[in-house]
Design an enzyme around this catalytic site. Sequence first.
Site, PDB file in Angstrom:
ATOM      1  CD  GLU A  69      98.706  67.618  60.006  1.00  0.00           C
ATOM      2  OE1 GLU A  69      98.354  66.919  60.968  1.00  0.00           O
ATOM      3  OE2 GLU A  69      97.936  68.377  59.398  1.00  0.00           O
TER       4      GLU A  69
ATOM      5  CB  CYS B  50     112.707  57.601  74.874  1.00  0.00           C
ATOM      6  SG  CYS B  50     113.826  58.165  73.587  1.00  0.00           S
TER       7      CYS B  50
ATOM      8  CD  GLU C   8      96.421  66.851  55.330  1.00  0.00           C
ATOM      9  OE1 GLU C   8      95.530  66.970  56.187  1.00  0.00           O
ATOM     10  OE2 GLU C   8      97.423  66.149  55.480  1.00  0.00           O
TER      11      GLU C   8
ATOM     12  CG  HIS D 158      88.028  64.100  57.633  1.00  0.00           C
ATOM     13  ND1 HIS D 158      88.177  64.790  56.453  1.00  0.00           N
ATOM     14  CD2 HIS D 158      88.624  64.857  58.582  1.00  0.00           C
ATOM     15  CE1 HIS D 158      88.842  65.915  56.693  1.00  0.00           C
ATOM     16  NE2 HIS D 158      89.123  65.981  57.974  1.00  0.00           N
TER      17      HIS D 158
END
Length: 674
Positions: free
Chosen positions: A152, A159, A310, A361
């Site tokens: 993902e 930075c 998923e 989960h």
Amino acid sequence: MQNRFVPHMLHGCDYNPDQWLDRPDILAEDIAYMKEAGVNCVSLGIFAWAALEPAEGTYDFGWLGNIIENLHQNGILTILATPSGARPAWMAKRYPEVLRVGPDLVRNEMGDRHNHCYTSPVYREKIYAISRKLSETFGGHPGVILWHLSNEYGGECFCPLCQEEFCRWLEKRYKTLDALNDAWWTRFWSHTYTGWEQVDPPLTRGEHCVQGLKIDWMRFVTDRTVDFMAWEKKAVRDGGSDLPVTANFMGFYDGLNYNKFAPFLDIVSWDSYPRWHDGEQSDADIAAHTAASHDLMRSILPDKPFLLMESTPSCTNWMPVSKVKRPGMHMLSSLQAVAHGSDSVQYFQWRKGRGGSEKFHGAVVSHDRRSDTRVFKDVAAVGKRLAGLEALAGSVQRPQAAVIYDRENDWAIKYTAGPRNQGLHYQETVIRHHRALWQLGIGCDMPDMEGDLSRYKLIAVPMLYMQRAGIAEKLRRFVEGGGVLVGTCFSGLVDESDLCFLSDAPHGLTDVFGLRAEEFGGLYDDERNHILWRDRCHAIIEIIELVRLEGTSALAVFENDFYRGEPALCEHRFGKGKAYYIAGGAQQPLLSELYATLADDLGLERALDAGQDGLPEGVTAQVRYKDGQAFIIAQNYNQAPARVALRTPVRDFETGEEVSLLTLAPYGVRVLTH
Ligand code: GAL
């Protein structure tokens, strides 16, 4: 390309055995249960960097080799990940530059995941080394079929290294500071830049009023992330593997322009977590949103199946309220993905961990270690059913309609200060247009402005605020050639830098629509105007325009306030085609009626021929084609059974039964063919 990725219906899950290496009993149970659940594929190693490289430069791949081999011996394929989604603690402590810096210029500490800088040379060096080694070691294993690059992709880093890259990116894009200042209209509020180093990204306490800068920053973040992904891909290629690659995306997540990843991907995959049974919306509402997400993801690489990488077998644990799936929903939501072109149903995750933030989960195997649970049985039922649907693998949709969703346009609408700063809801608007077609059982692509639009008969361009990639010319040609176009208010206003066109709106399309939009204004959340069309009254929400007709006439006018009598819905013939314009925020019933009419006029192919009555609310179907055969997947998102009388009978693909009265159980799903 190594030909191990033959079209195949995959069923499986993220598998994290690195959390269980001290429990051989659990690992043995995993294999036995996977076979029982009909699992034929797992995604491995996504967050396993610490187990794979426990100390800098010391690799321990033995356990992974054993797992891959054991899975293979048991007929289970492996999708192997590059582990960049989370870094080991030793790395973060020794090389803080690998950690992300926020827009407040504070560097994160070691923690969480997806917490890495996409520019850091150290992070790139480390991910290259391990990914190349993984490729050398496992790329030739007969059980490994696909690379899962990272996890993902998303997020930004501010930075110094990223800031420097941003300046370089701007120099490449604009060449001169004058060009940048012009594009960003920096004379406004004296923001003119006289040196490249003066340009900051949009920092917390910095620049937020230069829309061009903010859009460019998101383009840069996309390019940086694509560059990082290409680097990971190079590592696996340099390691000798030419297996296909994928990256798991997140649907309408707006932090990246996913279409820019397309040239580097062989297969698109994504992670779908709909809020089924959420109480505020109906399951049909959620299904419509999910359908649009599947179509959006498929459209990144059109004409190809994608993978559902998923989904949860029961609940998540990160929503404000996480509901388990009601009986029937697991099968239905799994086959919804297949209906829209997925060649897989994969879950997060196989087994719940004992600790960590995802211990509650949903997973196939819970802490009770049983295979006789409701969730396990639901999963096994999907596995069994998918095995019988192997013929669908590799089949594709052939949509004749497209609703354009453009990520850059989304950013531009969000960043601009305009008629409704409490939200113009571009995504929701696009999804409403898409839903009108979805409810009719009509397949629909969701390309962006760069997509090939010549293949469609009907194109909708809701809120085409920004115009880029020659879209006006493409749409003009499309209508001229006989296409039907639906446009709406708040269109054709700015170019790709968010600079307003000095012309009538919608820019370059006024003659196509036969009108010009003169003024737009917002409506409060509870404020409505109305239009009366074909004896039905439709509410207009959020935004309303005053348009001047130039060569066309209105099909319907506004009813309220001083807008009364002003054009609201217009139709215009242009060339061999037609263009429709909706001058206000349309809700579902108006769009549904409009698209039903257009679909009939154009004779758009519908998955099911349900005659005059059409499909009942919450019942829909999609078609996939292969070798001349159509596979129709009919879905019922209602908690009540549904019946549809078909004018053209079909055959149940799974039972062989002739069907002229289609019955669907509550949350039922059937696979049909001709
Ligand atoms: C996904 C992620 C998985 C897992 C899942 C939980 O976004 O890729 O690793 O965290 O969410 O729903």
